[in-house]
Design a protein around this motif. Structure first.
Motif, short mmCIF file in Angstrom:
data_model
loop_
_atom_site.label_atom_id
_atom_site.label_comp_id
_atom_site.label_asym_id
_atom_site.label_seq_id
_atom_site.Cartn_x
_atom_site.Cartn_y
_atom_site.Cartn_z
N HIS A 266 -42.62 -15.01 8.36
CA HIS A 266 -43.07 -14.32 8.11
C HIS A 266 -42.60 -12.99 7.42
CE1 HIS A 266 -47.13 -15.11 10.45
NE2 HIS A 266 -45.77 -15.52 11.63
N LEU A 267 -40.75 -12.59 7.58
CA LEU A 267 -39.97 -12.40 7.14
C LEU A 267 -39.85 -12.68 6.16
CD1 LEU A 267 -39.74 -10.11 10.62
CD2 LEU A 267 -41.03 -9.40 8.81
N GLY A 268 -39.39 -13.75 6.03
CA GLY A 268 -38.58 -13.80 5.66
C GLY A 268 -37.21 -14.20 5.12
N MET A 269 -36.61 -14.04 6.50
CA MET A 269 -35.40 -13.87 6.64
C MET A 269 -34.62 -15.60 7.52
SD MET A 269 -35.22 -10.48 8.26
CE MET A 269 -33.09 -10.49 8.14
N THR A 270 -33.97 -16.22 6.06
CA THR A 270 -34.41 -17.86 6.45
C THR A 270 -32.73 -17.99 6.12
OG1 THR A 270 -33.30 -17.89 4.18
CG2 THR A 270 -35.42 -18.58 4.72
N GLY A 271 -31.98 -16.80 6.69
CA GLY A 271 -30.43 -17.02 7.79
C GLY A 271 -30.12 -17.29 9.00
N THR A 272 -30.84 -17.22 9.64
CA THR A 272 -31.77 -17.96 11.33
C THR A 272 -32.09 -19.67 11.28
OG1 THR A 272 -31.85 -15.48 11.64
CG2 THR A 272 -32.08 -17.10 13.29
N LYS A 273 -31.46 -20.28 11.11
CA LYS A 273 -31.73 -21.52 11.71
C LYS A 273 -32.40 -22.47 12.34
CE LYS A 273 -29.57 -21.98 7.67
NZ LYS A 273 -30.36 -21.53 6.08
N PHE A 274 -33.14 -22.59 12.35
CA PHE A 274 -33.42 -24.19 13.24
C PHE A 274 -32.99 -25.42 12.98
CE2 PHE A 274 -36.51 -27.88 14.54
CZ PHE A 274 -36.73 -27.30 15.18
N GLY A 275 -32.93 -25.86 14.58
CA GLY A 275 -32.04 -26.74 14.49
C GLY A 275 -32.79 -27.65 16.07
N CYS A 276 -33.17 -27.69 17.23
CA CYS A 276 -33.65 -28.22 18.05
C CYS A 276 -35.11 -27.62 18.42
CB CYS A 276 -32.79 -28.33 18.98
SG CYS A 276 -32.01 -27.56 20.70
N GLY A 277 -34.99 -26.39 18.39
CA GLY A 277 -35.97 -26.21 18.69
C GLY A 277 -36.33 -25.54 20.46
N ILE A 278 -35.29 -26.12 21.27
CA ILE A 278 -35.53 -26.15 22.70
C ILE A 278 -34.46 -25.07 22.87
CG2 ILE A 278 -36.17 -28.46 23.06
CD1 ILE A 278 -33.87 -29.33 23.76
N ALA A 279 -33.43 -24.99 22.67
CA ALA A 279 -32.22 -23.24 23.06
C ALA A 279 -31.33 -23.20 23.76
CB ALA A 279 -32.88 -22.38 24.23
N ALA A 280 -30.99 -25.42 22.70
CA ALA A 280 -29.96 -25.87 23.14
C ALA A 280 -29.06 -25.88 22.01
CB ALA A 280 -30.30 -27.29 23.05
N CYS A 281 -28.81 -26.37 21.06
CA CYS A 281 -28.18 -26.19 19.59
C CYS A 281 -27.42 -24.15 19.01
CB CYS A 281 -28.40 -27.08 18.30
SG CYS A 281 -29.79 -25.76 17.50
N GLY A 282 -28.07 -23.75 19.37
CA GLY A 282 -27.36 -22.27 18.63
C GLY A 282 -27.61 -21.49 17.42
N ALA A 283 -28.26 -22.36 16.64
CA ALA A 283 -28.40 -22.41 15.41
C ALA A 283 -29.28 -21.12 14.86
CB ALA A 283 -28.69 -24.10 14.85
N CYS A 284 -29.70 -20.77 16.08
CA CYS A 284 -31.32 -20.24 15.78
C CYS A 284 -30.77 -18.24 16.49
CB CYS A 284 -32.62 -20.65 16.14
SG CYS A 284 -32.35 -20.68 17.91
N THR A 285 -29.72 -18.62 16.96
CA THR A 285 -28.67 -16.80 17.75
C THR A 285 -29.01 -15.68 16.81
OG1 THR A 285 -27.59 -18.63 18.82
CG2 THR A 285 -26.89 -15.91 19.33
N VAL A 286 -29.50 -15.16 17.60
CA VAL A 286 -29.86 -13.43 16.92
C VAL A 286 -29.46 -12.89 18.34
CG1 VAL A 286 -31.54 -14.23 15.04
CG2 VAL A 286 -32.47 -13.13 17.48
N HIS A 287 -29.17 -11.70 17.84
CA HIS A 287 -29.62 -10.23 19.38
C HIS A 287 -30.62 -9.65 19.07
CE1 HIS A 287 -24.70 -9.84 18.08
NE2 HIS A 287 -25.18 -11.19 18.11
N VAL A 288 -30.98 -9.57 20.34
CA VAL A 288 -32.04 -8.07 20.96
C VAL A 288 -31.80 -7.54 21.98
CG1 VAL A 288 -34.23 -8.43 21.89
CG2 VAL A 288 -33.62 -10.91 20.67
N ASP A 289 -31.39 -6.97 21.56
CA ASP A 289 -30.82 -5.01 22.01
C ASP A 289 -29.91 -5.76 22.60
OD1 ASP A 289 -32.90 -3.94 21.83
OD2 ASP A 289 -34.49 -4.11 24.02
N GLY A 290 -28.52 -6.35 21.65
CA GLY A 290 -27.10 -6.45 21.42
C GLY A 290 -27.59 -7.72 22.55
N ALA A 291 -28.12 -8.51 22.96
CA ALA A 291 -28.15 -9.58 23.23
C ALA A 291 -27.95 -11.21 22.61
CB ALA A 291 -27.90 -9.49 24.83
#
Length: 150
Positions: free
Chosen positions: A28-53
């Motif tokens: 939706h926002l075209g920001m492709t730096g964040t990657k899809f890895g596993c889809g189950i929150a195990a690999c961390g390729a998709c890590t971003v910060h939400v309110d600093g965490a």
């Protein structure tokens, strides 16, 4: 419609509230730096910060981002000048590079919480997976950034 901030900019995303934040960012926002890895929150390729965490955005619902501040790899530094990015380059961390944006975001959260982490701190906080096995270089880069020697 979900309203939140991404890298300091207010955005509205018209998608189901259960849509993973990862897909809102990428599709939706075209920001492709964040990657899809596993889809189950195990690999961390998709890590971003939400309110600093650090969060794994593949399993973080868009609706939970409402009113929050989201920081992605694109927002860490637009020109790769962040100390972690410089340390990553100096230590030649990436091989394939796929996991690196999530790894850097996890490392940024660690350094925000502990400015001079020990190896044990790094091992406990950086649970991201790297298929290339560059963990020793990741640790060296985090220590380099903490010393301000990027």
């Amino acid at each position: 419609m979900t309203r939140f901030s991404v890298n300091g900019r207010s955005v509205n995303v018209d998608a189901d509230a259960e849509t993973p934040l990862l897909w809102a960012l990428r599709d939706h926002l075209g920001m492709t730096g964040t990657k899809f890895g596993c889809g189950i929150a195990a690999c961390g390729a998709c890590t971003v910060h939400v309110d600093g965490a650090p969060v794994r955005s593949c399993s973080f619902p868009l609706g939970a981002a409402a009113g929050k501040q989201v920081l992605t790899i694109e927002g860490l530094s637009p020109d790769r000048s962040h100390p972690l990015q410089q340390a990553w380059i100096a230590e030649q961390v990436p091989q394939c590079g796929y996991c690196q944006s999530g790894m850097i975001m996890a490392a940024a959260a660690l350094l925000k919480a502990k400015s001079h982490p020990t190896d044990a701190d790094i091992d406990a906080a950086i649970t991201n997976l790297c298929r290339c096995g560059t963990y020793a270089r990741v640790r060296s880069a985090i220590h380099r950034a903490a010393r301000g020697k990027a």
